[in-house]
Design a protein around this motif. Structure first.
Motif, short mmCIF file in Angstrom:
data_model
loop_
_atom_site.label_atom_id
_atom_site.label_comp_id
_atom_site.label_asym_id
_atom_site.label_seq_id
_atom_site.Cartn_x
_atom_site.Cartn_y
_atom_site.Cartn_z
N ASP A 368 0.85 -1.19 0.00
CA ASP A 368 0.00 0.00 0.00
C ASP A 368 0.88 1.24 0.00
O ASP A 368 1.69 1.44 0.91
CB ASP A 368 -0.91 0.02 1.23
N VAL A 369 0.73 2.09 -1.03
CA VAL A 369 1.49 3.33 -1.14
C VAL A 369 0.51 4.48 -1.31
O VAL A 369 -0.35 4.44 -2.20
CB VAL A 369 2.46 3.29 -2.34
N THR A 370 0.64 5.50 -0.47
CA THR A 370 -0.20 6.69 -0.57
C THR A 370 0.70 7.89 -0.80
O THR A 370 1.62 8.16 -0.01
CB THR A 370 -1.03 6.91 0.71
N LEU A 371 0.47 8.60 -1.89
CA LEU A 371 1.26 9.79 -2.19
C LEU A 371 0.83 10.94 -1.29
O LEU A 371 -0.21 10.89 -0.63
CB LEU A 371 1.11 10.17 -3.66
N ASP A 372 1.64 12.00 -1.28
CA ASP A 372 1.40 13.17 -0.45
C ASP A 372 1.15 14.36 -1.38
O ASP A 372 2.02 14.73 -2.18
CB ASP A 372 2.62 13.42 0.43
N ALA A 373 -0.02 14.97 -1.29
CA ALA A 373 -0.39 16.06 -2.20
C ALA A 373 0.52 17.28 -2.05
O ALA A 373 0.57 18.13 -2.95
CB ALA A 373 -1.84 16.46 -1.97
N SER A 374 1.26 17.37 -0.96
CA SER A 374 2.14 18.53 -0.76
C SER A 374 3.48 18.36 -1.46
O SER A 374 4.29 19.29 -1.49
CB SER A 374 2.37 18.76 0.74
N ILE A 375 3.73 17.18 -2.03
CA ILE A 375 5.00 16.89 -2.71
C ILE A 375 4.80 16.95 -4.22
O ILE A 375 3.82 16.40 -4.74
CB ILE A 375 5.54 15.50 -2.30
N ALA A 376 5.72 17.61 -4.92
CA ALA A 376 5.69 17.64 -6.39
C ALA A 376 6.45 16.41 -6.89
O ALA A 376 7.67 16.34 -6.78
CB ALA A 376 6.33 18.92 -6.91
N TYR A 377 5.74 15.45 -7.44
CA TYR A 377 6.34 14.19 -7.86
C TYR A 377 6.84 14.25 -9.30
O TYR A 377 6.29 15.00 -10.13
CB TYR A 377 5.33 13.04 -7.73
N VAL A 378 7.86 13.46 -9.58
CA VAL A 378 8.37 13.29 -10.94
C VAL A 378 8.23 11.83 -11.32
O VAL A 378 8.75 10.94 -10.62
CB VAL A 378 9.84 13.73 -11.06
N LEU A 379 7.51 11.56 -12.41
CA LEU A 379 7.40 10.20 -12.93
C LEU A 379 8.59 9.98 -13.86
O LEU A 379 8.66 10.54 -14.94
CB LEU A 379 6.08 10.03 -13.69
N ASN A 380 9.55 9.18 -13.39
CA ASN A 380 10.82 9.05 -14.09
C ASN A 380 10.79 7.99 -15.18
O ASN A 380 11.45 8.10 -16.20
CB ASN A 380 11.93 8.71 -13.09
N SER A 381 10.03 6.92 -14.96
CA SER A 381 9.97 5.83 -15.94
C SER A 381 8.68 5.06 -15.70
O SER A 381 7.66 5.66 -15.37
CB SER A 381 11.20 4.92 -15.79
N SER A 382 8.72 3.75 -15.84
CA SER A 382 7.54 2.96 -15.56
C SER A 382 7.30 2.91 -14.04
O SER A 382 8.24 2.79 -13.26
CB SER A 382 7.70 1.54 -16.11
N TYR A 383 6.05 3.03 -13.66
CA TYR A 383 5.65 2.94 -12.25
C TYR A 383 4.47 1.99 -12.23
O TYR A 383 3.36 2.34 -12.68
CB TYR A 383 5.28 4.32 -11.72
N ILE A 384 4.69 0.79 -11.74
CA ILE A 384 3.76 -0.31 -11.97
C ILE A 384 3.21 -0.83 -10.65
O ILE A 384 3.97 -1.23 -9.75
CB ILE A 384 4.45 -1.45 -12.75
N VAL A 385 1.88 -0.84 -10.55
CA VAL A 385 1.21 -1.40 -9.38
C VAL A 385 1.05 -2.89 -9.62
O VAL A 385 0.31 -3.33 -10.51
CB VAL A 385 -0.15 -0.73 -9.16
#
Length: 447
Positions: A368-385
């Motif tokens: 289980d992974v929950t992102l944080d809306a206060s962080i500016a994320y960078v999608l670097n490559s494939s991100y697979i659930v």
């Protein structure tokens, strides 16, 4: 002790000047903490002394250099004129440990500070033949004894090496010239090299636990029919302009690679095979590369055996109307695992500042992974659930995708879940920086 002079001559005017130094002088220098000249007898360094490598230090046929755990060798900033080399019949025993590795570096550890690095010359077979001449130093290597031993390398960190001698010759972090399987190589880290991390010129040597960080040319390079193996390698590329993770060239000795994890934050090419080269790869994880497989000279993809069952998918030009497809027909994407096959923590003995920021999205979601809306994320490559994983993206989260074309995407596999919780007033935004068509994310149909 008799006084004598030993001279090594080079076959190329661009190579370093010949080495001269009396045996007595070499030993006296060692006692004073200086490595320079040619060692013709056995010697053991002291872990309590920080040694200065001031030029070319060569371990001659019949001589042995022992380097105990915790020894530090600081190399002068002498480019290609500063290196350590073991000749055929010579032995180097580097006996570092996880708690006390052996360190070889320039003072600053900058790429190319001491271009020569560490070179081993052995008596194993190579397609270059018996008594071939190395591209560096004019050293002789190659024979018929595939079980030959050049010694032991255990827990060595080497930094700031690698340099171009001329258009055809380079020094690497560690160069293995026809090194045999009797040589034990376990836990090596090569960091900030100005050419290859490690390169194999024929031979049968097997390497385990290899850490390679930001080597500007190829992380792992081989040629002349090397048929050894590498088990457990972690490669990271965070500086633009590197060449490849793998470069295989010339004859295919079918080297074996087991558990290889490579991560890039700057795109680039992962695996490149020239001419008829190939190999067998098991446990491959590639994250963040623009091109997974490049058959540079149009060699058959069947030369590369993926034990995990990955099938190369030919990459095509963005513009379907173009007739210039010379490069595209040789480049392929691989449906490789985003789950690391080598744990970075296996190399916690390595002294490095590299870290992959928590704001960088790449790899696999297995829990289980929950992102944080206060962080500016960078999608670097494939991100697979993955199956059993869950990714929660709260309202207001912003994710900027790297302009990596088909290699940058988010995918949810069967059994995985994604919960995007945007609202009308606070949507979730996922976009490239310019939001131009085709910047990212066109490979989802493979999953």
């Amino acid at each position: 002790m008799a006084f004598g002079t030993i001279t090594l001559t080079s076959c190329d005017s661009d190579d370093p000047e010949p080495i001269t130094g009396g045996t007595t002088e070499v030993m006296e220098n060692l006692d004073a903490g200086i490595l320079n000249g040619t060692l013709t007898e056995d010697y053991t360094l002291s872990s309590t002394t920080t040694y200065s490598l001031t030029g070319q230090f060569i371990i001659d046929d019949g001589a042995t250099l022992n380097i105990p755990a915790g020894t530090k060798i600081l190399a002068d900033n002498g480019g290609t004129d500063v290196y350590i080399a073991t000749l055929m019949g010579g032995t180097i025993n580097i006996n570092g440990s996880a708690g006390n590795p052996v360190i070889m570096s320039s003072a600053d550890g900058n790429p190319g500070d001491w271009g020569g690095g560490l070179t081993l010359c052995g008596k194993a077979t190579t397609t270059a033949g018996v008594d071939a001449t190395a591209e560096v130093g004019g050293f002789i290597y190659g024979g018929t004894d595939d079980s030959d031993s050049s010694g032991i390398i255990r827990y060595l960190q080497i930094s700031g090496t690698g340099a171009q001698i001329n258009s055809e010759s380079q020094y690497n972090g560690v160069s293995f010239y026809a090194v045999g399987s009797g040589t034990l190589v376990d836990n090596i880290a090569v960091i900030n090299g100005d050419d290859d991390g490690v390169e194999f010129f024929g031979g049968t040597v097997e390497v385990s636990n290899l850490y390679l960080e930001n080597n500007s040319d190829d992380s792992i390079d081989w040629t002349e029919g090397w048929n050894g193996s590498i088990t457990n390698a972690y490669i990271s590329n965070t500086v633009e302009g590197f060449s490849t993770v793998f470069e295989g060239d010339k004859d295919n000795g079918n080297p074996q690679f087991n558990n290889i994890t490579a991560v890039s934050t700057v795109g680039g090419t992962a695996l490149q095979f020239k001419k008829t080269s190939g190999g067998t790869i098991d446990g491959l994880s590639l994250v963040g590369y623009d091109v997974d497989l490049d058959m540079k000279d149009g060699g058959a993809t069947s030369n590369v055996i993926f034990s995990d069952g990955y099938t190369p998918v030919a990459m095509v030009e963005d513009d379907a109307s173009t007739t210039d497809v010379d490069e595209s027909v040789y480049t392929f994407a691989l449906n490789t695992s985003a789950v690391a096959t080598v744990d970075l923590s296996d190399f916690d003995w390595v002294d490095t500042d590299i870290s992959f920021e928590s704001s960088l999205l790449q790899g696999a979601v297995t829990g289980d992974v929950t992102l944080d809306a206060s962080i500016a994320y960078v999608l670097n490559s494939s991100y697979i659930v993955q199956d059993g994983g869950k990714l929660t993206i709260p309202a207001g989260t912003k994710i900027t995708a790297r302009d990596g074309g088909t290699g940058v995407y988010i995918a949810v596999l069967q059994g995985g879940q994604i919960d995007i919780q945007g609202t009308a007033t606070n949507p979730v935004v996922i976009s490239s920086a310019s939001a131009s068509p085709g910047d990212w994310g066109r490979f989802n149909n493979l999953w």
